[in-house]
Design a protein around this motif. Structure first.
Motif, short mmCIF file in Angstrom:
data_model
loop_
_atom_site.label_atom_id
_atom_site.label_comp_id
_atom_site.label_asym_id
_atom_site.label_seq_id
_atom_site.Cartn_x
_atom_site.Cartn_y
_atom_site.Cartn_z
N LEU A 232 43.59 41.00 23.05
CA LEU A 232 43.19 40.22 21.88
C LEU A 232 42.05 39.27 22.21
CD1 LEU A 232 46.71 39.35 20.39
CD2 LEU A 232 45.04 41.01 19.51
N THR A 233 42.10 38.67 23.41
CA THR A 233 41.04 37.75 23.82
C THR A 233 39.70 38.47 23.86
OG1 THR A 233 42.58 36.44 25.14
CG2 THR A 233 40.26 36.24 25.69
N GLY A 234 39.68 39.67 24.47
CA GLY A 234 38.44 40.43 24.54
C GLY A 234 37.93 40.85 23.18
N LEU A 235 38.83 41.28 22.31
CA LEU A 235 38.41 41.70 20.97
C LEU A 235 37.83 40.54 20.18
CD1 LEU A 235 41.37 44.08 19.99
CD2 LEU A 235 39.04 44.73 20.63
N LEU A 236 38.47 39.39 20.27
CA LEU A 236 37.97 38.21 19.54
C LEU A 236 36.61 37.78 20.07
CD1 LEU A 236 41.29 36.19 19.33
CD2 LEU A 236 39.99 37.06 17.38
N PHE A 237 36.43 37.81 21.40
CA PHE A 237 35.16 37.40 21.98
C PHE A 237 34.03 38.33 21.56
CE2 PHE A 237 32.00 37.25 25.42
CZ PHE A 237 31.79 35.90 25.52
N ALA A 238 34.32 39.62 21.49
CA ALA A 238 33.27 40.59 21.18
C ALA A 238 33.01 40.73 19.68
CB ALA A 238 33.65 41.96 21.77
N ALA A 239 34.08 40.67 18.87
CA ALA A 239 33.94 40.99 17.45
C ALA A 239 33.51 39.80 16.59
CB ALA A 239 35.26 41.54 16.92
N TYR A 252 35.22 25.17 10.71
CA TYR A 252 35.97 24.12 11.39
C TYR A 252 37.34 24.59 11.91
CZ TYR A 252 32.47 21.10 9.25
OH TYR A 252 31.28 20.52 8.88
N ILE A 253 37.99 25.44 11.16
CA ILE A 253 39.33 25.91 11.52
C ILE A 253 39.39 27.43 11.38
CG2 ILE A 253 41.80 25.84 11.00
CD1 ILE A 253 40.89 23.23 12.07
N GLY A 254 39.87 28.09 12.42
CA GLY A 254 40.18 29.51 12.31
C GLY A 254 39.11 30.47 12.77
N HIS A 255 38.00 29.98 13.36
CA HIS A 255 36.99 30.95 13.80
C HIS A 255 37.39 31.57 15.13
CE1 HIS A 255 35.15 28.16 16.70
NE2 HIS A 255 35.09 27.23 15.76
N SER A 256 36.68 32.62 15.52
CA SER A 256 37.13 33.49 16.61
C SER A 256 37.23 32.77 17.95
CB SER A 256 36.19 34.70 16.74
OG SER A 256 34.88 34.28 17.08
N HIS A 257 36.36 31.80 18.20
CA HIS A 257 36.40 31.16 19.51
C HIS A 257 37.65 30.31 19.66
CE1 HIS A 257 34.01 30.64 23.19
NE2 HIS A 257 34.66 29.50 23.30
N GLN A 258 38.10 29.71 18.58
CA GLN A 258 39.36 28.97 18.64
C GLN A 258 40.52 29.92 18.92
OE1 GLN A 258 39.47 27.09 14.82
NE2 GLN A 258 37.75 25.72 15.26
N LEU A 259 40.56 31.06 18.21
CA LEU A 259 41.60 32.05 18.44
C LEU A 259 41.49 32.63 19.84
CD1 LEU A 259 41.38 33.88 14.99
CD2 LEU A 259 42.92 32.02 15.65
N PHE A 260 40.26 32.80 20.32
CA PHE A 260 40.00 33.25 21.68
C PHE A 260 40.63 32.30 22.70
CE2 PHE A 260 37.03 32.38 25.22
CZ PHE A 260 37.04 33.59 25.90
N HIS A 261 40.43 31.01 22.51
CA HIS A 261 41.01 30.01 23.41
C HIS A 261 42.54 30.09 23.40
CE1 HIS A 261 37.67 26.80 24.15
NE2 HIS A 261 37.25 28.03 24.40
#
Length: 284
Positions: A232-239, A252-261
């Protein structure tokens, strides 16, 4: 009464291109913020605030885990525990380095590059640190007297240099197309992870291949959770989802880098639990 006034937040076209994030349209700090402004901005809702706290708080959690483990009876005196210690040190370091990078990267374009250079350097050390407990506790029994076992940690040390590709992509960002830079950074994260996880993939494949189970080669369930979080981390970082589908909606809330973290920290937690389980089961 002392009052501190932070500079107003900016939209994407009001900051240099080096600060742009795909799909993030607003909430940017001033590109020449002072160090004090950067620290105070972590208490202001910007597009980096959640990024900061999703790695600052886990830093203290992993540090607490390290202190609990190191405080156990005979931990420091027994060589069997040292690979775990080598793993725990960069585990505490990488979220802290990321927190600092997201906090101070808005001081200048040069500071932006330097912060993420140090961030990726910490990730490189973490990928190397993972190799030590995997070699000590998680190796398949059939590998223990082979060349791969003997070369596993040295090869992991060499592979960690691959993260320099991602560092270079930040320095050369102005000269490289965005997709090229993104591809370099993604490869620099992915390749060391895949190599470090070879013992896990082998044991997982062995269990699938055997019709009657895999005995001592069975993976702890936490290994599975860790691999899922890593995927999931890789998919979020790439997509870069979901912000690419709705630019400006998730600034502010919910973008991919936050989910990546969040996925990265959860994956590290499950990895620690899995390593501890392997350490106990392989002690003999």
């Amino acid at each position: 009464m002392l009052s501190l006034k932070l500079p107003p937040l900016l939209r994407i076209h009001q900051v240099p291109e080096v600060f742009w994030e795909d799909g993030i349209m607003s909430g940017y700090s001033h590109p020449t913020s002072s160090a004090l402004d950067c620290v105070l901005s972590s208490f202001q809702m910007t597009n980096e605030t959640v990024n900061i706290w999703t790695h600052f708080l886990p830093t203290w959690y992993f540090l607490w885990c390290l202190l609990v483990l190191a405080g156990g009876p005979g931990f420091e005196d027994e060589l069997y525990h040292w690979p775990l210690l080598v793993f725990m040190l960069p585990t505490c370091l990488y979220p802290f380095a990321s927190c600092c990078a997201h906090t101070f990267s808005s001081m200048s374009p040069q500071a932006h590059h330097m912060c993420y250079f140090l961030d990726y350097g910490a990730v490189s050390l973490y990928s190397l640190g993972c190799a030590f407990p995997y070699a000590a506790y998680s190796m398949p029994a059939s590998w223990l007297h082979g060349y791969l076992y003997q070369l596993f940690v040295p090869a992991a040390a060499l592979n960690s240099v691959c993260t320099s590709l991602s560092c270079y992509s930040w320095w050369a960002l102005s000269a490289l197309p965005f997709l090229t830079s993104k591809a370099l950074r993604t490869a620099a994260f992915t390749y060391p992870f895949l190599f470090d996880s070879l013992p896990l993939f082998y044991r997982l494949g062995l269990c699938w291949a055997r019709a009657h189970g895999c005995g001592q080669e069975a993976l702890n369930s936490n290994h599975g959770y860790h691999l899922l979080c890593a995927l999931l981390t890789g998919l979020l970082f790439a997509a870069r989802l979901p912000e690419r589908l709705a630019p400006g909606r998730f600034d502010y809330i919910g973008h991919s880098h936050q989910l990546f973290h969040i996925c990265a920290v959860l994956g590290t937690h499950f990895q620690l639990e899995a390593v501890l389980a392997d350490m106990r089961s392989s002690r003999a």
